[in-house]
Design a protein around this motif. Structure first.
Motif, PDB file in Angstrom:
ATOM      1  N   LEU A 141      35.604  49.345  37.615  1.00 53.04           N
ATOM      2  CA  LEU A 141      36.179  48.010  37.712  1.00 53.04           C
ATOM      3  C   LEU A 141      35.836  47.404  39.058  1.00 53.04           C
ATOM      4  CD1 LEU A 141      37.992  45.662  36.803  1.00 53.04           C
ATOM      5  CD2 LEU A 141      39.969  46.981  37.624  1.00 53.04           C
ATOM      6  N   ASP A 142      35.112  46.283  39.056  1.00 51.83           N
ATOM      7  CA  ASP A 142      34.818  45.515  40.256  1.00 51.83           C
ATOM      8  C   ASP A 142      35.951  44.511  40.447  1.00 51.83           C
ATOM      9  OD1 ASP A 142      33.845  43.357  41.966  1.00 51.83           O
ATOM     10  OD2 ASP A 142      31.869  44.295  41.771  1.00 51.83           O
ATOM     11  N   LEU A 143      36.789  44.741  41.458  1.00 52.47           N
ATOM     12  CA  LEU A 143      37.978  43.912  41.643  1.00 52.47           C
ATOM     13  C   LEU A 143      37.629  42.474  42.004  1.00 52.47           C
ATOM     14  CD1 LEU A 143      40.426  46.346  43.485  1.00 52.47           C
ATOM     15  CD2 LEU A 143      40.624  45.445  41.152  1.00 52.47           C
ATOM     16  N   ALA A 144      36.523  42.254  42.730  1.00 53.52           N
ATOM     17  CA  ALA A 144      36.132  40.876  43.072  1.00 53.52           C
ATOM     18  C   ALA A 144      35.750  40.103  41.813  1.00 53.52           C
ATOM     19  CB  ALA A 144      34.978  40.894  44.070  1.00 53.52           C
ATOM     20  N   GLN A 145      35.005  40.736  40.925  1.00 47.38           N
ATOM     21  CA  GLN A 145      34.626  40.073  39.680  1.00 47.38           C
ATOM     22  C   GLN A 145      35.847  39.872  38.780  1.00 47.38           C
ATOM     23  OE1 GLN A 145      31.462  42.345  37.938  1.00 47.38           O
ATOM     24  NE2 GLN A 145      29.931  41.642  39.410  1.00 47.38           N
ATOM     25  N   TYR A 146      36.747  40.840  38.774  1.00 48.56           N
ATOM     26  CA  TYR A 146      37.972  40.710  37.973  1.00 48.56           C
ATOM     27  C   TYR A 146      38.814  39.543  38.492  1.00 48.56           C
ATOM     28  CZ  TYR A 146      42.263  42.274  35.558  1.00 48.56           C
ATOM     29  OH  TYR A 146      43.388  42.365  34.770  1.00 48.56           O
ATOM     30  N   ALA A 147      38.918  39.404  39.816  1.00 53.11           N
ATOM     31  CA  ALA A 147      39.680  38.291  40.397  1.00 53.11           C
ATOM     32  C   ALA A 147      39.048  36.947  40.032  1.00 53.11           C
ATOM     33  CB  ALA A 147      39.760  38.457  41.914  1.00 53.11           C
ATOM     34  N   GLU A 148      37.705  36.882  40.077  1.00 56.25           N
ATOM     35  CA  GLU A 148      37.031  35.632  39.710  1.00 56.25           C
ATOM     36  C   GLU A 148      37.252  35.312  38.239  1.00 56.25           C
ATOM     37  OE1 GLU A 148      32.575  33.574  39.828  1.00 56.25           O
ATOM     38  OE2 GLU A 148      32.903  35.583  40.660  1.00 56.25           O
ATOM     39  N   PHE A 149      37.221  36.343  37.395  1.00 54.53           N
ATOM     40  CA  PHE A 149      37.497  36.166  35.966  1.00 54.53           C
ATOM     41  C   PHE A 149      38.897  35.591  35.746  1.00 54.53           C
ATOM     42  CE2 PHE A 149      39.461  38.195  32.199  1.00 54.53           C
ATOM     43  CZ  PHE A 149      38.645  37.714  31.188  1.00 54.53           C
ATOM     44  N   LYS A 173      43.606  52.740  47.353  1.00 54.87           N
ATOM     45  CA  LYS A 173      44.802  51.965  47.680  1.00 54.87           C
ATOM     46  C   LYS A 173      44.466  50.699  48.456  1.00 54.87           C
ATOM     47  CE  LYS A 173      49.282  52.513  50.037  1.00 54.87           C
ATOM     48  NZ  LYS A 173      50.167  53.501  50.721  1.00 54.87           N
ATOM     49  N   HIS A 174      43.580  50.799  49.445  1.00 54.23           N
ATOM     50  CA  HIS A 174      43.285  49.615  50.270  1.00 54.23           C
ATOM     51  C   HIS A 174      42.673  48.492  49.432  1.00 54.23           C
ATOM     52  CE1 HIS A 174      38.848  49.975  50.489  1.00 54.23           C
ATOM     53  NE2 HIS A 174      39.065  51.264  50.382  1.00 54.23           N
ATOM     54  N   ALA A 175      41.878  48.861  48.420  1.00 51.01           N
ATOM     55  CA  ALA A 175      41.283  47.842  47.552  1.00 51.01           C
ATOM     56  C   ALA A 175      42.343  47.159  46.697  1.00 51.01           C
ATOM     57  CB  ALA A 175      40.208  48.476  46.666  1.00 51.01           C
ATOM     58  N   LEU A 176      43.303  47.916  46.215  1.00 48.83           N
ATOM     59  CA  LEU A 176      44.383  47.334  45.420  1.00 48.83           C
ATOM     60  C   LEU A 176      45.257  46.414  46.268  1.00 48.83           C
ATOM     61  CD1 LEU A 176      45.420  50.412  43.237  1.00 48.83           C
ATOM     62  CD2 LEU A 176      44.345  48.294  42.440  1.00 48.83           C
ATOM     63  N   VAL A 177      45.525  46.809  47.502  1.00 46.72           N
ATOM     64  CA  VAL A 177      46.326  45.963  48.384  1.00 46.72           C
ATOM     65  C   VAL A 177      45.598  44.645  48.657  1.00 46.72           C
ATOM     66  CG1 VAL A 177      47.297  45.755  50.710  1.00 46.72           C
ATOM     67  CG2 VAL A 177      47.574  47.889  49.417  1.00 46.72           C
ATOM     68  N   GLN A 178      44.289  44.704  48.868  1.00 39.42           N
ATOM     69  CA  GLN A 178      43.516  43.474  49.066  1.00 39.42           C
ATOM     70  C   GLN A 178      43.577  42.585  47.819  1.00 39.42           C
ATOM     71  OE1 GLN A 178      39.599  44.862  50.101  1.00 39.42           O
ATOM     72  NE2 GLN A 178      40.109  45.190  52.258  1.00 39.42           N
ATOM     73  N   PHE A 179      43.511  43.201  46.647  1.00 38.26           N
ATOM     74  CA  PHE A 179      43.611  42.435  45.400  1.00 38.26           C
ATOM     75  C   PHE A 179      44.980  41.770  45.293  1.00 38.26           C
ATOM     76  CE2 PHE A 179      44.742  42.111  40.901  1.00 38.26           C
ATOM     77  CZ  PHE A 179      43.642  41.455  40.371  1.00 38.26           C
ATOM     78  N   MET A 180      46.032  42.498  45.624  1.00 38.27           N
ATOM     79  CA  MET A 180      47.377  41.921  45.568  1.00 38.27           C
ATOM     80  C   MET A 180      47.525  40.762  46.549  1.00 38.27           C
ATOM     81  SD  MET A 180      49.991  45.135  45.045  1.00 38.27           S
ATOM     82  CE  MET A 180      49.128  46.478  45.806  1.00 38.27           C
ATOM     83  N   ASP A 181      46.921  40.889  47.717  1.00 41.98           N
ATOM     84  CA  ASP A 181      46.955  39.785  48.680  1.00 41.98           C
ATOM     85  C   ASP A 181      46.246  38.551  48.124  1.00 41.98           C
ATOM     86  OD1 ASP A 181      48.327  41.308  50.520  1.00 41.98           O
ATOM     87  OD2 ASP A 181      46.536  41.936  51.621  1.00 41.98           O
ATOM     88  N   ALA A 182      45.080  38.766  47.516  1.00 39.96           N
ATOM     89  CA  ALA A 182      44.297  37.643  46.997  1.00 39.96           C
ATOM     90  C   ALA A 182      44.963  36.983  45.797  1.00 39.96           C
ATOM     91  CB  ALA A 182      42.896  38.125  46.614  1.00 39.96           C
ATOM     92  N   MET A 183      45.738  37.752  45.035  1.00 33.22           N
ATOM     93  CA  MET A 183      46.368  37.247  43.819  1.00 33.22           C
ATOM     94  C   MET A 183      47.868  37.019  44.000  1.00 33.22           C
ATOM     95  SD  MET A 183      43.954  37.128  41.374  1.00 33.22           S
ATOM     96  CE  MET A 183      42.879  36.452  42.633  1.00 33.22           C
ATOM     97  N   ALA A 184      48.283  36.755  45.227  1.00 37.99           N
ATOM     98  CA  ALA A 184      49.716  36.624  45.520  1.00 37.99           C
ATOM     99  C   ALA A 184      50.364  35.457  44.801  1.00 37.99           C
ATOM    100  CB  ALA A 184      49.925  36.495  47.032  1.00 37.99           C
ATOM    101  N   ASP A 185      49.578  34.490  44.315  1.00 38.80           N
ATOM    102  CA  ASP A 185      50.149  33.331  43.642  1.00 38.80           C
ATOM    103  C   ASP A 185      50.333  33.553  42.139  1.00 38.80           C
ATOM    104  OD1 ASP A 185      47.294  33.415  43.546  1.00 38.80           O
ATOM    105  OD2 ASP A 185      47.314  31.410  42.673  1.00 38.80           O
ATOM    106  N   LEU A 186      49.899  34.687  41.603  1.00 38.33           N
ATOM    107  CA  LEU A 186      50.103  34.958  40.176  1.00 38.33           C
ATOM    108  C   LEU A 186      51.584  35.185  39.877  1.00 38.33           C
ATOM    109  CD1 LEU A 186      47.175  37.366  39.159  1.00 38.33           C
ATOM    110  CD2 LEU A 186      47.251  34.861  39.091  1.00 38.33           C
ATOM    111  N   ASP A 187      51.943  34.982  38.621  1.00 44.52           N
ATOM    112  CA  ASP A 187      53.320  35.275  38.223  1.00 44.52           C
ATOM    113  C   ASP A 187      53.641  36.745  38.419  1.00 44.52           C
ATOM    114  OD1 ASP A 187      53.500  32.644  37.455  1.00 44.52           O
ATOM    115  OD2 ASP A 187      53.321  33.045  35.301  1.00 44.52           O
ATOM    116  N   LEU A 188      52.654  37.608  38.108  1.00 39.27           N
ATOM    117  CA  LEU A 188      52.935  39.041  38.116  1.00 39.27           C
ATOM    118  C   LEU A 188      51.637  39.828  38.213  1.00 39.27           C
ATOM    119  CD1 LEU A 188      55.350  41.056  37.803  1.00 39.27           C
ATOM    120  CD2 LEU A 188      54.838  41.105  35.348  1.00 39.27           C
ATOM    121  N   ILE A 189      51.668  40.937  38.969  1.00 36.92           N
ATOM    122  CA  ILE A 189      50.591  41.925  39.011  1.00 36.92           C
ATOM    123  C   ILE A 189      51.207  43.267  38.656  1.00 36.92           C
ATOM    124  CG2 ILE A 189      48.877  43.094  40.450  1.00 36.92           C
ATOM    125  CD1 ILE A 189      48.887  40.576  42.234  1.00 36.92           C
ATOM    126  N   ILE A 190      50.640  43.937  37.665  1.00 34.02           N
ATOM    127  CA  ILE A 190      51.165  45.225  37.206  1.00 34.02           C
ATOM    128  C   ILE A 190      50.121  46.293  37.479  1.00 34.02           C
ATOM    129  CG2 ILE A 190      52.067  46.532  35.257  1.00 34.02           C
ATOM    130  CD1 ILE A 190      52.533  43.684  33.917  1.00 34.02           C
TER     131      ILE A 190
END
Length: 551
Positions: A141-149, A173-190
């Motif tokens: 899973l490429d988190l940058a591509q997933y975020a863009e999607f 863990k550090h990659a997931l934390v970066q993803f959570m920071d970038a997606m902080a405006d979503l309703d929910l991250i699971i």
């Protein structure tokens, strides 16, 4: 027995039949050697089982304590605040309530993955945006591509399984934390960490501490998988007190049974045995991957779960392998043709002790190659239907680049590109020919270069499968596509969220790929919609992230 077994798998849609059902069909009431259900084979210990057996009458006779009492004991063991935890009757109960309470309109999930993450929100009318993991990149899973999607789709809830089921892909863990920071405006991250305690790639990979301080993050964890006790049905979620309280307020007072209570209260005495069981599973995983990779044409993907994802040799069909392994060798394997984003070319095999693995390898040799290793691989047996994953995913991903639009692969070859950017990796040429040429099975690579390397071949338009008849009645040198009433509409960027039921651009919907392993007699031959910080006694228990030392 073979017909009965096939019917059992046909009736279970996206999952496998229960061990109880298989044992009943076995005639003698005993189940097969289980390489399907992802349990911990070393925990509970035999002595713990004997203790529970001696208390069986009391356990099944009397009411358990309330869920609050059992949750408080678990939190005492995990050193987590009870107000940040909700316990469920299995993680699927929590998934159900998360969907009902916290998912408003849309949810994104990489596929293939655990079926309830795709099916549950669709059953309640939500739009599910499915991000296909690419076989060419080892299903990483490429988190940058997933975020863009997610941004392109306008999705409001994002799900990540770490490790992912069925491929065992792992994110640090550090990659997931970066993803959570970038997606902080979503309703929910699971973040579904159901299999994380089997990982050894990082000492403390869990994000439970992050979940407790963020307003939109939930971490889901399973106890049944870790403790080898799926039948007890217990799992828990960790989130900030507000989110956890909303879910906890909807759960019944006695949603946890007496077996769950008994196990939770006995865990504090068996931390050392549990930690040892995790280390043994990790060692067995390496040994099992090595033995499977030695089978000609079999590809084994790197995994951090207690299972391995494998691609069968060219010509082998998963449902045939599954049925023959069960009926001829009494071995149960998980054929993944009914998982969205996978196909019947793939099996998920649970890590088991070496004595069982030797039996598995022997059975696979006989089923795949006959009497000698390297012999011709059997083709699809007569009368066995192509699984839903094989038929639909090959067609939709191979011919449309996973976007539901025809000729995108050809456009890429011709220089047309994707336009606008979807945040998706382009597929490379299918690796079937490579697997056929390789004399030995290979362990696939999941490094960064595997997913985004500049030297990757450009995609080519997929030819029609040889089994499919040409649409035109007149013989021709090459099969021609069926006539279309009108030319396809030009590719256009969506202006907003896709309505419910419309396929996700760059993803797949279950209506496109969900079918049956084999159609029931007389049923139409087409796809259809699915029915709507720190543990006590740190020397013996894993740390707050739910992990022991790496090894």
């Amino acid at each position: 027995m073979a017909d009965n077994v096939t019917s059992l798998f046909r009736s279970t849609a996206a999952h496998s039949p229960s061990m109880a059902a298989l044992a009943r069909e076995g005639g003698d009431g005993t189940g097969p050697v289980d390489f399907c259900i992802p349990c911990n084979p070393y925990f509970p210990t035999p002595a713990m089982m004997d203790t529970m057996a001696s208390r069986l009458k009391d356990i099944v006779t009397y009411y358990p304590s309330s869920a609050d009492t059992i949750t408080a004991e678990l939190c005492n063991l995990l050193q987590l605040p009870p107000q940040a935890v909700a316990m469920g009757n299995g993680s699927t109960e929590l998934i159900t309530w998360i969907d009902h309470l916290l998912v408003r309109e849309s949810l994104a999930i990489p596929v293939p993955t655990f079926g309830r993450w795709t099916d549950q929100p669709m059953e309640t009318g939500k739009r599910v945006d499915m991000f296909p993991l690419q076989e060419s990149s080892g299903f990483a899973l490429d988190l940058a591509q997933y975020a863009e999607f997610i941004r392109t789709r306008g999705t409001r809830v994002a799900v990540i399984c770490n490790p992912n089921n069925p491929d065992g892909g792992f994110l640090h863990k550090h990659a997931l934390v970066q993803f959570m920071d970038a997606m902080a405006d979503l309703d929910l991250i699971i973040i579904d960490e159901s299999f994380l305690e089997f990982a050894d790639a990082e000492q403390e990979p869990s994000v439970v501490q992050e979940a407790m301080i963020r307003p939109n993050v939930i971490v889901l964890r399973s106890l049944g998988k870790n403790f080898g006790l799926h039948g007890i049905r217990f799992g828990y979620m960790v989130a900030n007190p507000s989110l956890a309280g909303r879910v906890r307020s909807m759960l019944p007072k006695w949603n946890l049974n007496a077996f769950a209570e008994y196990v939770v209260f006995m865990l504090k005495e068996h931390g050392a045995e549990y930690a040892q069981s995790l280390h043994q599973v990790r060692r067995d995983r390496l040994d099992m991957a090595s033995q499977l990779a030695a089978l000609p044409g079999l590809t084994v993907y790197p995994s951090q779960g207690n299972f391995l994802f494998v691609r069968l040799p060219v010509g082998a069909e998963g449902t045939v392998v599954r049925d023959r392994m069960l009926t001829e060798h009494r071995i149960l394997v998980r054929e993944c043709g009914n998982k969205i984003g996978s196909s019947s070319r793939f099996l998920r095999l649970v890590v088991r002790p070496q004595v069982d693995v030797r039996r598995l390898v022997s059975g696979l040799e006989q089923v795949l190659y006959g009497t000698r290793r390297g012999a011709a691989v059997p083709e699809l047996a007569q009368g066995t239907s192509y699984s839903s994953g094989t038929a639909a995913v090959d067609r939709l991903v191979g011919q449309t680049n996973g976007a539901g639009m025809q000729d995108l692969a050809a456009m890429a070859v011709g220089g047309g590109g994707m336009g606008g950017g979807v945040g998706m990796p382009m597929p490379v040429a299918q690796p079937v020919a490579v697997a056929a040429a390789a004399p030995m099975g290979a362990v696939a690579s999941m490094g960064p270069a595997a997913s985004m390397g500049s030297g990757m071949p450009m995609p080519a338009q997929m030819p029609a499968p040889a089994q499919m008849p040409a649409p035109a009645p007149t013989p021709a040198p090459m099969p021609t596509p069926p006539p279309a009433p009108a030319a396809p509409a030009p590719f256009a960027q969506p202006s907003g969220p896709t309505p419910v039921g419309v396929p996700a651009r760059g993803g797949l919907t279950a209506a496109q790929v969900r079918g049956m392993t084999a159609p029931a007699p007389g049923a139409p031959q087409e796809l259809s919609q699915a029915p709507a910080t720190g543990w006590p006694n740190a020397q013996s228990w894993p740390n707050a992230a739910g992990m022991g030392q790496t090894g």
